[in-house]
Write a protein that holds these residues in place. Structure first.
Motif, PDB file in Angstrom:
ATOM      1  N   ALA A  66      -4.423  -0.002   3.275  1.00 26.70           N
ATOM      2  CA  ALA A  66      -4.516   1.250   2.514  1.00 26.70           C
ATOM      3  C   ALA A  66      -3.417   2.187   3.155  1.00 26.70           C
TER       4      ALA A  66
ATOM      5  N   GLY B 141     -12.520  -3.603   1.219  1.00 25.71           N
ATOM      6  CA  GLY B 141     -11.583  -2.638   0.628  1.00 25.71           C
ATOM      7  C   GLY B 141     -11.969  -1.037   1.091  1.00 25.71           C
TER       8      GLY B 141
ATOM      9  N   VAL C 261     -11.596  -0.188   4.547  1.00 27.54           N
ATOM     10  CA  VAL C 261     -10.271  -0.081   5.018  1.00 27.54           C
ATOM     11  C   VAL C 261      -9.606   1.450   4.508  1.00 27.54           C
ATOM     12  N   MET C 262     -10.002   1.591   3.315  1.00 31.23           N
ATOM     13  CA  MET C 262      -9.583   3.044   2.853  1.00 31.23           C
ATOM     14  C   MET C 262     -10.241   4.313   3.659  1.00 31.23           C
TER      15      MET C 262
ATOM     16  N   LEU D  12      -5.618  -7.094   3.873  1.00 25.78           N
ATOM     17  CA  LEU D  12      -5.973  -5.856   2.997  1.00 25.78           C
ATOM     18  C   LEU D  12      -5.511  -4.496   3.833  1.00 25.78           C
TER      19      LEU D  12
ATOM     20  N   ALA E  81       0.894  -1.328   0.092  1.00 19.34           N
ATOM     21  CA  ALA E  81      -0.156   0.000   0.078  1.00 19.34           C
ATOM     22  C   ALA E  81       0.753   1.345   0.053  1.00 19.34           C
TER      23      ALA E  81
ATOM     24  N   GLY F  73       0.506   2.607   6.803  1.00 21.23           N
ATOM     25  CA  GLY F  73      -0.510   2.098   6.261  1.00 21.23           C
ATOM     26  C   GLY F  73      -1.437   1.169   7.398  1.00 21.23           C
TER      27      GLY F  73
ATOM     28  N   TRP G 294      -6.506   0.002  -2.693  1.00 16.19           N
ATOM     29  CA  TRP G 294      -5.937  -0.497  -1.616  1.00 16.19           C
ATOM     30  C   TRP G 294      -5.411  -1.903  -1.964  1.00 16.19           C
ATOM     31  N   SER G 295      -4.663  -2.333  -1.024  1.00 17.24           N
ATOM     32  CA  SER G 295      -3.628  -3.412  -1.610  1.00 17.24           C
ATOM     33  C   SER G 295      -4.337  -4.846  -0.731  1.00 17.24           C
TER      34      SER G 295
ATOM     35  N   SER H 149      -4.454  -1.678   8.295  1.00 17.23           N
ATOM     36  CA  SER H 149      -4.723  -3.159   7.405  1.00 17.23           C
ATOM     37  C   SER H 149      -5.706  -3.899   8.356  1.00 17.23           C
TER      38      SER H 149
ATOM     39  N   ALA I 100      -8.192   4.677   6.691  1.00 17.70           N
ATOM     40  CA  ALA I 100      -6.872   5.327   6.440  1.00 17.70           C
ATOM     41  C   ALA I 100      -7.099   6.770   6.275  1.00 17.70           C
TER      42      ALA I 100
END
Length: 283
Positions: A226, A257, A260-261, A224, A165, A238, A210-211, A240, A264
């Protein structure tokens, strides 16, 4: 003038002056050894003197002398019953000063708790340091089977949700400069263990926001993440969620996703930071 020069020569010739000059390197060596021991103690849940001697390559008497000095300053502590050396309160206070400086640990705590409750999985905060990810805070899931990352643990940036991320906010040229000199360790069959594979994944992360660590470090575990940004729009950390792959299928990851974004972005705003999309350029 001649008498003055002779006096200066005599001063330089005195044996004691060389010993004084050598005192500085000797002190530096003691400091280096002490810090090495402190790092070894911090990496263990409790280490015996003989273990620390073996790991450091120092004689047990030297290790004991340095540990005693560190203990006098509160940096380590000794359990007389078990013989184990563990990290001391003073070392914790010093380490905590980093979190106070960034305010990341305190500010992120409610976001971590909320993220754990919403996802049902362990929530983490990590930073990039020297090409690794260092986990600094965590709120564990209540589930019997759950992810756990001890604060202070380091992980490979290319096989970490948080690591990828953060990398997704860097230009490709910066990623190449970091990755090229080092081998990309293959932990599982899903590890992005070459630069082209990693960069292809980074492109997907940039587009998605997001990763995902899809069992790339540990089979059976998914993550997961961000990025979190500072006031300059730079990714400094980051956030997660991590858990067993059986509880995080693709459809769950897709639903989590944006959550989590949002977490963040919440931490970013609470820190006075800002998301700068120009950092996701590829060149």
């Amino acid at each position: 003038m001649a008498d003055k020069q002779t006096h200066q020569d005599q001063l330089r010739a005195k044996p004691g002056r060389k010993a004084a000059e050598n005192a500085v390197p000797s002190s530096v060596q003691v400091l280096d050894r002490s810090l090495k021991l402190l790092d070894l103690v911090a990496s263990a849940d409790g280490a015996a003197l003989t273990e620390l001697s073996d790991q450091s390559g120092m004689a047990p008497s030297t290790v004991h002398r340095l540990l005693t000095s560190l203990a006098n300053h509160g940096m380590v502590t000794h359990d007389a019953e078990t013989g184990a050396w563990t990290i001391g309160l003073k070392a914790f206070e010093i380490g905590n000063a980093f979190l106070r400086f960034r305010k990341l640990g305190t500010i992120s705590r409610p976001f971590l708790k909320n993220l754990m409750e919403l996802s049902g999985e362990t929530a983490n905060i990590g930073i990039e340091d020297g090409g690794d990810v260092v986990f600094i805070s965590q709120v564990e899931s209540h589930a019997p089977m759950r992810a756990f990352f001890r604060p202070g643990r380091r992980g490979p940036i290319h096989a970490s949700g948080i690591g990828k991320a953060i990398l997704s906010t860097w230009p490709n040229a910066d990623i190449e400069r970091l990755i090229s000199p080092r081998p990309l360790t293959r932990f599982t069959g899903k590890t992005r263990d070459t630069l082209p594979k990693l960069l292809a994944d980074i492109e997907t992360i940039r587009a998605r926001g997001w990763s995902i660590d899809d069992e790339e470090h540990t089979l059976g575990m998914r993550c997961l993440a961000a990025p979190i940004f500072n006031e300059y729009g730079e990714a400094i950390a980051g956030i997660s969620v991590s858990g067993p792959a059986v509880r995080l299928p693709d459809e769950t990851l897709a639903a989590l996703g944006p959550v989590v974004m949002a977490a963040a972005d919440g931490v970013t705003q609470a820190m006075g930071g800002r998301r700068d999309n120009s950092h996701t350029q590829t060149s």
